[in-house]
Design a protein around this motif. Structure first.
Motif, PDB file in Angstrom:
ATOM      1  N   GLN A 176      24.010  51.460  39.385  1.00 33.08           N
ATOM      2  CA  GLN A 176      24.153  50.133  38.795  1.00 33.08           C
ATOM      3  C   GLN A 176      25.426  50.039  37.948  1.00 33.08           C
ATOM      4  OE1 GLN A 176      20.355  49.967  36.790  1.00 33.08           O
ATOM      5  NE2 GLN A 176      19.461  48.687  38.392  1.00 33.08           N
ATOM      6  N   THR A 177      25.694  51.073  37.164  1.00 32.45           N
ATOM      7  CA  THR A 177      26.891  51.077  36.323  1.00 32.45           C
ATOM      8  C   THR A 177      28.154  51.045  37.169  1.00 32.45           C
ATOM      9  OG1 THR A 177      25.762  52.281  34.555  1.00 32.45           O
ATOM     10  CG2 THR A 177      28.170  52.392  34.575  1.00 32.45           C
ATOM     11  N   LEU A 178      28.180  51.836  38.218  1.00 35.21           N
ATOM     12  CA  LEU A 178      29.342  51.859  39.111  1.00 35.21           C
ATOM     13  C   LEU A 178      29.527  50.514  39.795  1.00 35.21           C
ATOM     14  CD1 LEU A 178      31.649  53.425  40.341  1.00 35.21           C
ATOM     15  CD2 LEU A 178      30.051  54.418  41.999  1.00 35.21           C
ATOM     16  N   ALA A 179      28.428  49.919  40.243  1.00 38.33           N
ATOM     17  CA  ALA A 179      28.497  48.629  40.931  1.00 38.33           C
ATOM     18  C   ALA A 179      29.048  47.545  40.014  1.00 38.33           C
ATOM     19  CB  ALA A 179      27.118  48.239  41.457  1.00 38.33           C
ATOM     20  N   ILE A 180      28.554  47.461  38.783  1.00 41.06           N
ATOM     21  CA  ILE A 180      29.024  46.402  37.883  1.00 41.06           C
ATOM     22  C   ILE A 180      30.485  46.612  37.512  1.00 41.06           C
ATOM     23  CG2 ILE A 180      28.280  47.477  35.712  1.00 41.06           C
ATOM     24  CD1 ILE A 180      28.038  43.736  36.556  1.00 41.06           C
ATOM     25  N   GLN A 181      30.902  47.868  37.384  1.00 43.88           N
ATOM     26  CA  GLN A 181      32.309  48.147  37.083  1.00 43.88           C
ATOM     27  C   GLN A 181      33.213  47.668  38.221  1.00 43.88           C
ATOM     28  OE1 GLN A 181      32.259  52.388  36.369  1.00 43.88           O
ATOM     29  NE2 GLN A 181      31.824  52.155  34.179  1.00 43.88           N
ATOM     30  N   LEU A 182      32.827  47.987  39.456  1.00 47.87           N
ATOM     31  CA  LEU A 182      33.631  47.598  40.613  1.00 47.87           C
ATOM     32  C   LEU A 182      33.697  46.078  40.763  1.00 47.87           C
ATOM     33  CD1 LEU A 182      32.455  50.263  43.225  1.00 47.87           C
ATOM     34  CD2 LEU A 182      34.705  50.119  42.153  1.00 47.87           C
ATOM     35  N   VAL A 183      32.556  45.437  40.596  1.00 48.41           N
ATOM     36  CA  VAL A 183      32.512  43.975  40.733  1.00 48.41           C
ATOM     37  C   VAL A 183      33.379  43.313  39.667  1.00 48.41           C
ATOM     38  CG1 VAL A 183      31.007  41.962  40.467  1.00 48.41           C
ATOM     39  CG2 VAL A 183      30.287  43.889  41.899  1.00 48.41           C
ATOM     40  N   LYS A 184      33.274  43.775  38.435  1.00 49.44           N
ATOM     41  CA  LYS A 184      34.064  43.180  37.353  1.00 49.44           C
ATOM     42  C   LYS A 184      35.556  43.405  37.572  1.00 49.44           C
ATOM     43  CE  LYS A 184      30.685  43.039  33.582  1.00 49.44           C
ATOM     44  NZ  LYS A 184      30.333  43.567  32.244  1.00 49.44           N
ATOM     45  N   GLU A 185      35.914  44.564  38.094  1.00 45.66           N
ATOM     46  CA  GLU A 185      37.322  44.850  38.375  1.00 45.66           C
ATOM     47  C   GLU A 185      37.877  43.875  39.410  1.00 45.66           C
ATOM     48  OE1 GLU A 185      37.800  48.920  39.552  1.00 45.66           O
ATOM     49  OE2 GLU A 185      37.108  49.693  37.619  1.00 45.66           O
ATOM     50  N   ILE A 186      37.122  43.674  40.491  1.00 49.67           N
ATOM     51  CA  ILE A 186      37.573  42.766  41.550  1.00 49.67           C
ATOM     52  C   ILE A 186      37.688  41.338  41.023  1.00 49.67           C
ATOM     53  CG2 ILE A 186      36.954  41.722  43.770  1.00 49.67           C
ATOM     54  CD1 ILE A 186      37.923  44.574  44.048  1.00 49.67           C
ATOM     55  N   MET A 187      36.720  40.906  40.230  1.00 53.68           N
ATOM     56  CA  MET A 187      36.750  39.545  39.705  1.00 53.68           C
ATOM     57  C   MET A 187      37.887  39.368  38.704  1.00 53.68           C
ATOM     58  SD  MET A 187      32.720  38.571  39.465  1.00 53.68           S
ATOM     59  CE  MET A 187      33.092  36.879  39.059  1.00 53.68           C
ATOM     60  N   ALA A 188      38.178  40.408  37.921  1.00 54.60           N
ATOM     61  CA  ALA A 188      39.288  40.335  36.969  1.00 54.60           C
ATOM     62  C   ALA A 188      40.622  40.246  37.700  1.00 54.60           C
ATOM     63  CB  ALA A 188      39.282  41.557  36.046  1.00 54.60           C
ATOM     64  N   GLU A 189      40.737  40.981  38.800  1.00 53.00           N
ATOM     65  CA  GLU A 189      41.963  40.928  39.605  1.00 53.00           C
ATOM     66  C   GLU A 189      42.157  39.522  40.174  1.00 53.00           C
ATOM     67  OE1 GLU A 189      41.610  43.921  42.593  1.00 53.00           O
ATOM     68  OE2 GLU A 189      41.741  45.582  41.179  1.00 53.00           O
ATOM     69  N   GLY A 190      41.056  38.915  40.646  1.00 50.93           N
ATOM     70  CA  GLY A 190      41.138  37.565  41.191  1.00 50.93           C
ATOM     71  C   GLY A 190      41.539  36.553  40.149  1.00 50.93           C
ATOM     72  N   THR A 191      41.009  36.705  38.922  1.00 50.39           N
ATOM     73  CA  THR A 191      41.358  35.800  37.832  1.00 50.39           C
ATOM     74  C   THR A 191      42.828  35.933  37.472  1.00 50.39           C
ATOM     75  OG1 THR A 191      39.108  35.906  36.934  1.00 50.39           O
ATOM     76  CG2 THR A 191      40.841  35.154  35.446  1.00 50.39           C
ATOM     77  N   ALA A 192      43.311  37.176  37.428  1.00 49.60           N
ATOM     78  CA  ALA A 192      44.714  37.414  37.109  1.00 49.60           C
ATOM     79  C   ALA A 192      45.631  36.777  38.136  1.00 49.60           C
ATOM     80  CB  ALA A 192      44.977  38.923  37.012  1.00 49.60           C
ATOM     81  N   GLU A 193      45.234  36.858  39.412  1.00 54.16           N
ATOM     82  CA  GLU A 193      46.047  36.262  40.483  1.00 54.16           C
ATOM     83  C   GLU A 193      46.104  34.749  40.328  1.00 54.16           C
ATOM     84  OE1 GLU A 193      44.468  37.522  44.187  1.00 54.16           O
ATOM     85  OE2 GLU A 193      45.002  39.631  43.900  1.00 54.16           O
ATOM     86  N   GLN A 194      44.976  34.147  39.952  1.00 50.92           N
ATOM     87  CA  GLN A 194      44.949  32.695  39.803  1.00 50.92           C
ATOM     88  C   GLN A 194      45.832  32.231  38.641  1.00 50.92           C
ATOM     89  OE1 GLN A 194      40.945  30.845  40.016  1.00 50.92           O
ATOM     90  NE2 GLN A 194      40.238  32.833  40.666  1.00 50.92           N
TER      91      GLN A 194
END
Length: 196
Positions: A176-194
């Protein structure tokens, strides 16, 4: 009508996160955790099977591609419909055993460029998945069905760049910890791109 010189804010990305893998890999456990942590709607794929599909699986009869097709389309439609609530993400569980099944969900991003589809593939050995299903209470999925799912499984390939793989041969909390870390990383990257 908005003034001609009004600034139009482009729509933010919306994310569909699909927890995938054969029965026993932990899709529901991890999916519910992610939904709770991110305050996203949660869609349990197993609950959207037709009564006929459930009866087949309960009788140890593997589903065919034809059995799954309408189910996959329904999952995609429900995930997209969840965005009407204003959420920026939705969590969905779906075994998505074959690439063509994953492609059915991917159509959501083809139809709307602001929708991003991500798969979190929970990688489990067959023995581990079988051992987990064996101790389940009240679920229609039996040990033999898990084995048939592994026979049908097409693991994601390197060119499926929207797939994150997590080995689940560890504690639930670690997964669960690994999953939430990966998901948050991907979403943060998407926000930065926007914002760039």
């Amino acid at each position: 009508m908005a003034p001609v010189n009004a600034t139009v804010t482009p729509p933010h990305h919306r994310h569909i996160w699909i927890l995938t893998g054969p029965a026993g890999c932990g899709k529901s456990t991890v999916g519910r955790y992610l939904a709770a942590q991110l305050a996203f709607p949660y869609i349990e794929g197993d609950e959207l099977h037709t009564a006929e599909n459930i009866q087949k699986m309960a009788a140890d009869i593997p589903l065919t591609d034809a059995d799954r097709w309408d189910w996959l389309i329904s999952l995609r439609q429900q995930a997209v419909a969840a965005f009407a609530t204003g959420t920026t993400g939705v969590i969905l569980t779906c075994s998505a055993l074959k690439r063509k099944y994953r492609d059915v969900i991917r159509i959501a991003s083809y139809n709307d460029s602001h929708v991003l589809v991500h798969f979190v593939y929970l990688h489990a050995t067959e023995d581990l998945a079988v051992s987990r299903v064996r101790v389940r209470q009240g679920h229609y999925m039996k040990e033999s069905m898990v084995r048939s799912q592994f026979q049908a499984l097409e693991e994601p390939t390197e060119d499926e760049t929207d797939v994150l793989a997590i080995d689940v041969d560890r504690t639930t909390a670690e997964v669960q910890t690994l999953a939430i870390q990966l998901v948050k990383e991907i979403m943060a990257e998407g926000t930065a791109e926007q914002l760039s």
